[in-house]
Write an enzyme that holds these catalytic residues in place. Structure first.
Site: not given
Ligand code: NAP
Length: 256
Positions: A62, A88, A139, A152, A185, A187
């Site tokens: 997106l 998300n 976040s 971010y 988290v 991930t």
């Molecule tokens: P992740 O492991 O990278 O998973 C996110 C998924 O979204 C990936 O499959 C990614 O694809 C996809 N994606 C990224 N940008 C996109 C876009 N513009 N359009 C469509 N798909 C997209 O990330 P996550 O850790 O689960 O994070 C998810 C959310 O949680 C985010 O908003 C992040 O800011 C928030 N968050 C996470 C943490 C944490 O500790 N993990 C902490 C605070 C907040 P690609 O891999 O191909 O890019």
């Protein structure tokens, strides 16, 4: 507890991996139909297979408003309704004040923020019909800062502000809007961040020790459980809230 999510159509941006992947999987387990907007082909297909076809994978990264409109059009063609939206997708892309540029900052906002608005905007006519719910994944960095990641963090802060703003604007339609603030988290995104340190294992252990509840990371499934509850009608009087699912990381006493 019956969450009454059977047959509900829920858009999940970034819904193939990490937190979004766990939300999509949890929705499938509840009998809901997730629309997984995520470029990850293999993981998206695996989730559609798990749902025995009662899910839609749209392999979009997106960015533009047109794409978000396309997502909504595809969803309406396939399912004829939208009951919820989980914003998300995002990535902590390290566009800082010193190490950054005006162009990179604008790009980071487009990657992390604009599609939250775009998807909500184009889904709105259908959410009004279903009296649906919106969940924005923000976040803890929105309230603590992190350093070196202006784009971010600006996006994450704006998502919290928009949660309140939309909760107010959408009161007349009974559409509830809430935000979840994860902290740590494990991930795929987190893994690539931790790998950027010279000694990732040591860094991970150091962070674990700072998490009050259980000295461990939050799981994606623990974030998903909150998101799915907020989407359900069991959360029928919760709106405009910022919910910290973080094992006490953001608020509890540092000496714990
Ligand atoms: P992740 O492991 O990278 O998973 C996110 C998924 O979204 C990936 O499959 C990614 O694809 C996809 N994606 C990224 N940008 C996109 C876009 N513009 N359009 C469509 N798909 C997209 O990330 P996550 O850790 O689960 O994070 C998810 C959310 O949680 C985010 O908003 C992040 O800011 C928030 N968050 C996470 C943490 C944490 O500790 N993990 C902490 C605070 C907040 P690609 O891999 O191909 O890019």
């Amino acid at each position: 507890m019956n969450l009454n999510l059977e047959g509900k159509v829920i858009l999940v941006s970034g819904g193939a991996k990490g937190i979004g992947g766990a939300i999509s999987k949890g929705l499938i387990e509840e009998g809901a139909f997730p629309v997984i907007i995520d470029p990850s082909e293999k993981e998206g297909k695996a989730l559609v297979d798990l749902a025995e076809g009662k899910a839609l994978h749209l392999p979009f990264r997106l960015f533009s408003a047109d794409q978000a409109k396309e997502v909504v059009d595809h969803t309406m063609n396939r399912f004829g309704k939208i009951d919820g939206l989980v914003n998300n997708a995002g990535a902590n892309d390290g566009v800082g004040l010193e190490k950054g540029s005006p162009e990179a900052f604008a790009q980071s906002l487009a990657n992390n923020l604009f599609h939250y608005y775009h998807l909500a905007h184009f889904s709105l006519p259908y959410l009004k019909k279903s009296k649906g719910a919106i969940v924005n994944i923000s976040s803890k960095t929105a309230v603590t800062g992190q350093g070196g990641t202006s784009g971010y963090v600006a996006a994450k802060g704006a998502q919290l502000a928009l949660t309140r703003e939309w909760a107010v604007e959408l009161l007349p339609y009974q559409i509830r809007v809430n935000a979840i603030l994860p902290a740590e988290v494990y991930t795929p995104m987190y893994e690539s961040w931790i790998r950027s340190f010279p000694n990732p294992h040591e860094k991970l252990e150091e962070i674990n020790q700072k998490i009050p509840l259980g000295k461990r990371m939050t799981t994606s499934e623990e974030i998903a459980a909150m998101a799915i509850f907020l989407l359900s009608d069991k959360a029928s009087h919760i709106t405009g809230q910022h919910l910290y699912v973080d094992g006490g990381y953001t608020h509890l006493d540092r000496s714990l």
